[in-house]
Design an enzyme around this catalytic site. Sequence first.
Site, PDB file in Angstrom:
ATOM      1  CE  LYS A 102      -3.131   2.738  12.061  1.00 57.44           C
ATOM      2  NZ  LYS A 102      -3.558   1.860  10.955  1.00 57.44           N
ATOM      3  CB  ALA A 111       4.292   9.985  12.741  1.00 56.08           C
ATOM      4  CE1 TYR A 112       0.212   2.655  13.787  1.00 54.68           C
ATOM      5  CE2 TYR A 112      -0.790   3.198  15.900  1.00 54.68           C
ATOM      6  CZ  TYR A 112      -0.677   2.363  14.794  1.00 54.68           C
ATOM      7  OH  TYR A 112      -1.460   1.237  14.706  1.00 54.68           O
ATOM      8  CB  THR A 146       1.543  -7.718  16.433  1.00 50.24           C
ATOM      9  OG1 THR A 146       1.519  -6.301  16.643  1.00 50.24           O
ATOM     10  CG2 THR A 146       0.128  -8.271  16.493  1.00 50.24           C
ATOM     11  CB  SER A 180      -4.906   2.813  16.495  1.00 53.78           C
ATOM     12  OG  SER A 180      -4.447   2.806  17.829  1.00 53.78           O
ATOM     13  CB  VAL A 197      -3.017  -6.973  18.942  1.00 55.11           C
ATOM     14  CG1 VAL A 197      -2.771  -8.420  18.550  1.00 55.11           C
ATOM     15  CG2 VAL A 197      -4.512  -6.676  18.948  1.00 55.11           C
ATOM     16  CB  ILE A 219      -1.035   0.027   1.151  1.00 55.77           C
ATOM     17  CG1 ILE A 219      -0.381   0.273   2.516  1.00 55.77           C
ATOM     18  CG2 ILE A 219      -1.896  -1.224   1.156  1.00 55.77           C
ATOM     19  CD1 ILE A 219      -1.351   0.765   3.568  1.00 55.77           C
TER      20      ILE A 219
END
Length: 290
Positions: free
Chosen positions: A214, A209-210, A247, A159, A245, A86
Amino acid sequence: MTAYARVGACTGSNKGIGLAIIRQLALQYPHSPLNTGPLLLYLTARNEERGQAALESIKADPQLQRAKALRIHGGLTDVKFLPLDIDSKRSIEEFAGKITQEHPDGIDFLINNAGIALDGFNENVVRKTLHCNYYGTLEVTQKLLPHIKDGGRLVNVASMVGRLGSRYSGSVRSRFLSAKTPEEITQLMEEFSAAVSNGTYQRNWPGTAYAVSKAGVIGMTRTIARQNAQKGSKVLINSCCPGYVNTDMTKGRGVKTPDQGAQTPVLLAIGDIGGANGQFWQEQRISSWE
């Protein structure tokens, strides 16, 4: 060639939540209100080798075998791999081209799960994070939404850190909430990038930034859902938080298993959501974005 009653795809599904989404779709589809016969699922990944390895892990999955979920076990679901990055416009166009070629009548659902979480905070991190998480998700959404059948679903995985909260200035918050078009959300993303570049972001934005990427995904999803409904479309478009989660993305610090994290995205794709559209979901229910 098998005639499939339903077709769906999940981006970024070679590991973590994405792979768990594929597993859970196969497990839950037989009991889904969308079950009208055989299901074809597209597992996607940037890397062909990792994608094929993920596909083999699904075929060998003991739980799927016990549940007779896959058609190779006598079940309803087939899983195939298609490459998709993406972060690349060309890859998105090739993926969309393949989907439209293989399924000229359209597909039933798309889950946009692919995304990145980079360490640190600077101009470069912001640019890369937004390019993938926001612009990439927007591009896939816009390319494939016209190809989702009426009554189908589009799910954008966001998120809870994309909640607006008090870390944004009042004016930025109100612009997010009042936006009517994805272009208005994109404008906010551009302003965030510029503010980080010139060192003025502290006035209006959080230093992550994350989270901003979101927030952009949630805002963009709301505006596209509203626009699409105004055109008379019956596609249900929602965003969600899978939860914290365990991960690679959370560096193993998450408290949920990937299968637990998959529950809300899977509900939005194939469950009974009462016609909800343009909402942000968490823990399998509608949640506040503010």
